[in-house]
Scaffold this active site. Structure first.
Site, PDB file in Angstrom:
ATOM      1  N   SER A 142      -2.908   2.689  -6.533  1.00 24.77           N
ATOM      2  CA  SER A 142      -3.753   1.488  -6.470  1.00 24.77           C
ATOM      3  C   SER A 142      -5.207   1.825  -6.229  1.00 24.77           C
ATOM      4  CB  SER A 142      -3.310   0.584  -5.312  1.00 24.77           C
ATOM      5  OG  SER A 142      -2.145  -0.083  -5.626  1.00 24.77           O
ATOM      6  N   HIS A 182      -3.781  -1.624 -11.954  1.00 22.39           N
ATOM      7  CA  HIS A 182      -3.012  -0.548 -12.583  1.00 22.39           C
ATOM      8  C   HIS A 182      -3.148  -0.697 -14.095  1.00 22.39           C
ATOM      9  CE1 HIS A 182      -0.578   1.101  -9.195  1.00 22.39           C
ATOM     10  NE2 HIS A 182      -1.062   0.014  -8.636  1.00 22.39           N
ATOM     11  N   HIS A 219       6.464   0.114 -10.121  1.00 19.50           N
ATOM     12  CA  HIS A 219       6.959  -0.111  -8.754  1.00 19.50           C
ATOM     13  C   HIS A 219       8.331  -0.786  -8.760  1.00 19.50           C
ATOM     14  CE1 HIS A 219       2.547   0.074  -8.208  1.00 19.50           C
ATOM     15  NE2 HIS A 219       2.839   0.643  -7.050  1.00 19.50           N
ATOM     16  N   TYR A 270       9.261  -3.016  -6.687  1.00 23.26           N
ATOM     17  CA  TYR A 270       9.139  -4.458  -6.404  1.00 23.26           C
ATOM     18  C   TYR A 270       8.829  -5.286  -7.648  1.00 23.26           C
ATOM     19  CZ  TYR A 270       4.076  -3.476  -6.231  1.00 23.26           C
ATOM     20  OH  TYR A 270       2.800  -3.080  -6.533  1.00 23.26           O
ATOM     21  N   GLU A 271       8.496  -4.622  -8.745  1.00 17.00           N
ATOM     22  CA  GLU A 271       8.256  -5.366  -9.979  1.00 17.00           C
ATOM     23  C   GLU A 271       9.570  -5.840 -10.601  1.00 17.00           C
ATOM     24  OE1 GLU A 271       4.879  -3.674 -12.505  1.00 17.00           O
ATOM     25  OE2 GLU A 271       5.274  -2.043 -11.109  1.00 17.00           O
ATOM     26  N   ALA A 276      -2.137   4.390  -2.250  1.00 18.33           N
ATOM     27  CA  ALA A 276      -2.856   3.748  -1.157  1.00 18.33           C
ATOM     28  C   ALA A 276      -1.801   3.315  -0.151  1.00 18.33           C
ATOM     29  CB  ALA A 276      -3.625   2.544  -1.672  1.00 18.33           C
ATOM     30  N   MET A 307       4.525   1.423  -0.826  1.00 25.41           N
ATOM     31  CA  MET A 307       5.585   0.842  -1.652  1.00 25.41           C
ATOM     32  C   MET A 307       5.900   1.710  -2.874  1.00 25.41           C
ATOM     33  SD  MET A 307       4.089  -3.037  -1.550  1.00 25.41           S
ATOM     34  CE  MET A 307       3.388  -3.710  -0.019  1.00 25.41           C
ATOM     35  N   SER A 308       5.648   3.002  -2.768  1.00 31.62           N
ATOM     36  CA  SER A 308       5.860   3.873  -3.936  1.00 31.62           C
ATOM     37  C   SER A 308       6.118   5.305  -3.473  1.00 31.62           C
ATOM     38  CB  SER A 308       4.604   3.853  -4.821  1.00 31.62           C
ATOM     39  OG  SER A 308       3.524   4.474  -4.140  1.00 31.62           O
ATOM     40  N   ASN A 362      -5.826   0.757   4.830  1.00 32.36           N
ATOM     41  CA  ASN A 362      -5.942  -0.215   5.929  1.00 32.36           C
ATOM     42  C   ASN A 362      -5.080   0.266   7.087  1.00 32.36           C
ATOM     43  OD1 ASN A 362      -3.816  -1.209   3.732  1.00 32.36           O
ATOM     44  ND2 ASN A 362      -3.055  -1.764   5.758  1.00 32.36           N
ATOM     45  N   HIS A 400      -4.119  -7.623  -0.659  1.00 32.35           N
ATOM     46  CA  HIS A 400      -4.198  -6.591  -1.698  1.00 32.35           C
ATOM     47  C   HIS A 400      -5.665  -6.294  -2.029  1.00 32.35           C
ATOM     48  CE1 HIS A 400      -2.914  -4.065  -4.978  1.00 32.35           C
ATOM     49  NE2 HIS A 400      -3.627  -4.754  -5.840  1.00 32.35           N
TER      50      HIS A 400
HETATM   51  N1  HPA Z   1       1.746  -1.512   3.749  1.00 32.61           N
HETATM   52  C1  HPA Z   1       2.421  -1.182   2.629  1.00 32.61           C
HETATM   53  N2  HPA Z   1       1.827  -0.756   1.529  1.00 32.61           N
HETATM   54  C2  HPA Z   1       0.493  -0.621   1.552  1.00 32.61           C
HETATM   55  C3  HPA Z   1      -0.265  -0.943   2.677  1.00 32.61           C
HETATM   56  C4  HPA Z   1       0.389  -1.427   3.847  1.00 32.61           C
HETATM   57  O1  HPA Z   1      -0.221  -1.731   4.889  1.00 32.61           O
HETATM   58  N3  HPA Z   1      -1.566  -0.698   2.359  1.00 32.61           N
HETATM   59  C5  HPA Z   1      -1.575  -0.231   1.087  1.00 32.61           C
HETATM   60  N4  HPA Z   1      -0.331  -0.191   0.583  1.00 32.61           N
END
Ligand code: HPA
Length: 276
Positions: A30, A61, A83, A85-86, A113, A211-212, A235, A247
């Site tokens: 990301s 993406h 991903h 989750y898609e 990320a 998530m990856s 973050n 996001h």
């Molecule tokens: N959690 C999960 N996936 C993420 C996060 C998060 O805080 N930041 C970027 N991808």
């Protein structure tokens, strides 16, 4: 059609568009896709041009393979990943990884990320992934083993290869980047975690969450690729600040970190190519 037949079909499709043998495969996460715009490009293939390929739906993406050279190193880059989750099966999520292995890539460089769980991390930090926790997502190797790729019960005691990690550390040192190091945990998403989940993940030994990546690392290791990875801490994870997560915030932080990240990846790839 078996998983292997599906990959072979995709490979045929790519080969018709470009004749290129990469040494290293790179997945850009990301907000980190810009690295691919700076390399010496030999050609691109959109995922949508590959029959049977799962196509990405996430904003930020791009969804294409970029073939080219980082310095003298032939690489294939995924500008945008698939991903779980898609809604794709894990088998589809890792298809591109297996495909890049069959293109000839000996090593896989994963980026993403993430949310920082380790209290010593700050937004914008880079974390060298030294191990992972996969227990919260289905294993991508479930189902009939793809014998052509690897063994039924693959060892996972050193997925992120020490010699590659050393090369990335050397690159960071040369660039004067304060590279953190730690364990990445993959959850399914797409919702961010709750504060209680983050406390649980910290107790379990995770330093960053996303998530990856982990499923891709498992499939690559199964296929005999040497794996390494860097996470961009976009973050602090849920509950560690008073702000809700968005996001956009992830994207913004990744954008800011991109120039330094590009340098780190470029140098790391050149270092790694010299040892594989
Ligand atoms: N959690 C999960 N996936 C993420 C996060 C998060 O805080 N930041 C970027 N991808």
């Amino acid at each position: 059609m078996t998983a292997y037949d599906k990959i072979c079909k995709c490979l045929d499709c790519v080969k018709k568009k470009i004749d290129f043998k990469p040494q290293i495969a790179l997945v850009l996460g990301s907000g980190l896709g810009a690295f691919a715009d700076e390399i010496e490009v030999a050609g691109t293939v959109d995922y949508s041009e590959i029959e049977g390929f799962p196509t990405s739906t996430v904003i930020g993406h791009k969804g294409r393979f970029v073939f080219g050279y980082v310095g003298k190193v032939p690489v294939v880059i995924m500008q945008g990943r698939v991903h779980y989750y898609e809604g794709y099966s894990m088998e589809d999520v890792v298809l591109p990884i297996r495909l890049m292995s069959m293109m000839g890539a000996k090593a896989l460089f994963l980026t993403n990320a993430s949310g920082g769980i380790n209290p010593e991390f700050g937004a914008g930090d880079f974390m060298l992934i030294n191990d992972h926790i996969s227990s919260f997502v289905p294993n991508p190797l479930i189902g009939k083993n793809v014998e052509e790729m690897g063994t039924r019960f693959p060892d996972m005691s050193e997925v992120y290869k020490k010699d590659l990690r050393e090369q990335i550390k050397a690159a960071a040192k040369e660039l004067d980047i304060d590279l953190k190091e730690g364990v990445y945990v993959q959850l399914t998403g797409p919702s961010f975690e709750s504060p209680a989940e983050i406390r649980m993940l910290r107790t379990l030994g995770a330093d960053a969450v996303g998530m990856s990546t982990v499923c891709e690392a498992i499939a690559a290791n199964h296929a005999g690729m040497k794996v390494c990875g860097i996470s961009c801490v976009a973050n602090l994870a849920a509950g560690m600040t008073n702000n809700p997560l968005t996001h956009d915030e992830v994207q913004e932080c990744a954008d800011k970190a991109a120039p330094l990240f590009k340098k780190l990846i470029g140098k790391s790839i050149e270092n790694i190519a010299a040892v594989i």
